[in-house]
Design an enzyme around this catalytic site. Structure first.
Site, short mmCIF file in Angstrom:
data_model
loop_
_atom_site.label_atom_id
_atom_site.label_comp_id
_atom_site.label_asym_id
_atom_site.label_seq_id
_atom_site.Cartn_x
_atom_site.Cartn_y
_atom_site.Cartn_z
N HIS A 58 -6.66 19.21 -9.31
CA HIS A 58 -6.91 19.20 -10.58
C HIS A 58 -5.58 18.44 -11.28
O HIS A 58 -4.55 19.20 -11.71
CB HIS A 58 -7.15 20.90 -10.82
CG HIS A 58 -8.11 21.43 -10.36
ND1 HIS A 58 -9.20 21.80 -11.08
CD2 HIS A 58 -8.43 21.77 -9.29
CE1 HIS A 58 -9.99 22.24 -10.25
NE2 HIS A 58 -9.79 22.48 -9.10
N HIS A 61 -9.65 14.88 -14.64
CA HIS A 61 -10.15 15.25 -13.26
C HIS A 61 -11.69 16.23 -13.50
O HIS A 61 -11.71 16.74 -14.66
CB HIS A 61 -9.05 16.32 -12.64
CG HIS A 61 -8.82 17.68 -13.13
ND1 HIS A 61 -7.77 17.68 -14.14
CD2 HIS A 61 -9.36 18.85 -13.06
CE1 HIS A 61 -7.71 19.06 -14.66
NE2 HIS A 61 -8.72 19.72 -13.98
N HIS A 98 -14.50 28.49 -18.25
CA HIS A 98 -14.50 28.57 -16.68
C HIS A 98 -15.53 29.58 -16.19
O HIS A 98 -16.44 29.13 -15.14
CB HIS A 98 -13.33 28.55 -16.04
CG HIS A 98 -12.13 27.33 -16.40
ND1 HIS A 98 -11.48 26.79 -17.48
CD2 HIS A 98 -11.70 26.51 -15.16
CE1 HIS A 98 -10.91 25.86 -17.17
NE2 HIS A 98 -10.96 25.70 -16.02
N HIS A 113 -14.45 26.32 -8.28
CA HIS A 113 -12.97 26.33 -8.93
C HIS A 113 -13.14 27.81 -9.19
O HIS A 113 -12.05 28.45 -9.33
CB HIS A 113 -13.24 25.35 -9.90
CG HIS A 113 -11.63 25.35 -10.60
ND1 HIS A 113 -10.45 25.65 -9.81
CD2 HIS A 113 -11.35 25.16 -11.83
CE1 HIS A 113 -9.48 25.46 -10.70
NE2 HIS A 113 -9.90 25.31 -11.99
N TRP A 155 0.93 -1.17 0.02
CA TRP A 155 0.07 0.05 0.03
C TRP A 155 0.88 1.19 0.08
O TRP A 155 2.02 1.05 0.43
CB TRP A 155 -0.83 -0.06 1.08
CG TRP A 155 -0.38 -0.03 2.39
CD1 TRP A 155 0.78 -0.52 3.07
CD2 TRP A 155 -1.14 0.41 3.66
NE1 TRP A 155 0.76 -0.23 4.47
CE2 TRP A 155 -0.32 0.39 4.78
CE3 TRP A 155 -2.37 1.20 3.92
CZ2 TRP A 155 -0.75 0.89 6.24
CZ3 TRP A 155 -2.86 1.67 5.28
CH2 TRP A 155 -2.25 1.18 6.39
N ASN A 156 0.25 2.47 -0.46
CA ASN A 156 0.91 3.61 -0.59
C ASN A 156 -0.04 4.63 -0.05
O ASN A 156 -1.23 4.84 0.10
CB ASN A 156 1.30 3.91 -2.04
CG ASN A 156 1.89 2.71 -2.67
OD1 ASN A 156 2.83 2.16 -2.40
ND2 ASN A 156 1.23 1.94 -3.60
N ASP A 171 -13.85 19.65 -12.62
CA ASP A 171 -14.07 21.14 -12.03
C ASP A 171 -15.23 21.14 -11.34
O ASP A 171 -16.20 21.15 -12.19
CB ASP A 171 -13.52 21.99 -13.24
CG ASP A 171 -12.15 22.25 -13.78
OD1 ASP A 171 -11.39 21.25 -13.16
OD2 ASP A 171 -11.91 22.79 -14.70
MN MN Z 1 -9.26 21.94 -13.55
#
Ligand code: MN
Length: 262
Positions: A73, A77, A212, A83, A65-66, A79
């Site tokens: 972002h 991914h 955006h 954002h 495991w890590n 938004d």
């Molecule tokens: Mn983004």
């Protein structure tokens, strides 16, 4: 008394027998995954970092495991409206309605234009042509801009395509098209193959990064760094994303998938 039809059972049977294919629209997330690069004085995301814990060794003989550190972002991914300053009163990833995480993908192909001009922006004409051929973009749709840019996802230099002017030259969407989709079509948001949902040069647009600005102002969403978009038909597939429920998160890496009827 109403009789329930077995919609979910039929869907599951179709997935099992391959009549409905699951397409993975996500990039692999690792330390080389390209992330957006903003000029000073803007802060940049640190991207993805792996912090190993145990790998069947003395610190964990039976397990691997890590930990990881990742930007909201980062890679493929999501938004959220918060954002952007224009959406600051809108949803963060923990407050949005989960039913809005699934919608029909309306895939608009600009691969030829983007191959000729990396700054190409999806235009009102592109939307009009799409709707003429495939019908009006319906409620609960994701508009996916198929630019072909995912072909560069493993080559950060080409993916960012920074020119001699110091600007990133990657395809996007015009301000007019963003306003139209945000205000005149009841979409969930915009999905793109590039590092962000605006063109690389859109910092110089008015307002800066207009997609955006107008999408998030309308409490709509963005999905960046999609891949395998060419496997989707222009209409009729279902795109599903599942951002992590980060309290007041502005975004999240996602495993984006699509259901495609064969
Ligand atoms: Mn983004």
């Amino acid at each position: 008394m109403s009789v329930k039809t077995n919609v979910l059972g039929d869907l599951l049977a179709s997935i099992v027998d391959g009549k409905v294919e699951i397409v993975d629209l996500s990039q692999v997330l690792n330390e080389d995954t390209p992330v957006i690069q903003l000029p000073p004085p803007f802060k940049n995301t640190g991207g993805f970092k792996f912090l190993p814990l145990s790998e069947y060794d003395e610190t964990g003989p039976v397990c691997y495991w890590n930990d990881f550190v990742a930007g909201e972002h980062c890679g493929t991914h999501f938004d959220a409206p918060v954002h952007w300053v224009s959406g600051k009163d809108g949803d963060s990833v923990d407050t949005l309605q989960m039913k809005n995480m699934i919608g029909e993908a309306c895939v608009i192909d600009i691969t030829q234009q983007a191959a000729l001009d990396p700054d190409y922006c999806l235009s009102m004409e592109d939307i009009e042509m799409f709707e003429k051929e495939h019908g009006e973009i319906a409620s609960q749709s994701w508009v996916v801009i198929h630019s072909g840019w995912a072909q560069y996802k493993d080559d950060p230099e080409k993916f960012h395509n920074v020119g001699e002017d110091g600007q990133s030259h990657t395809p996007g969407i015009t301000k007019e098209a963003s306003i139209f989709l945000a205000e005149k079509r009841d979409i969930l948001g915009i999905g793109v193959e590039t590092v962000g949902t605006d063109a690389g040069i859109a910092g110089s647009f008015d307002p800066p990064f207009p997609n955006h600005h107008y999408m998030h102002q309308a409490n709509k969403y963005g999905i960046a760094q999609l891949t395998n978009v060419e496997a989707l038909p222009p209409r009729g597939s279902l795109l599903i994303v599942n951002p992590l429920k980060i309290e007041r998160g502005s975004g999240s890496p996602v495993r984006a998938i699509a259901l495609v009827q064969k």
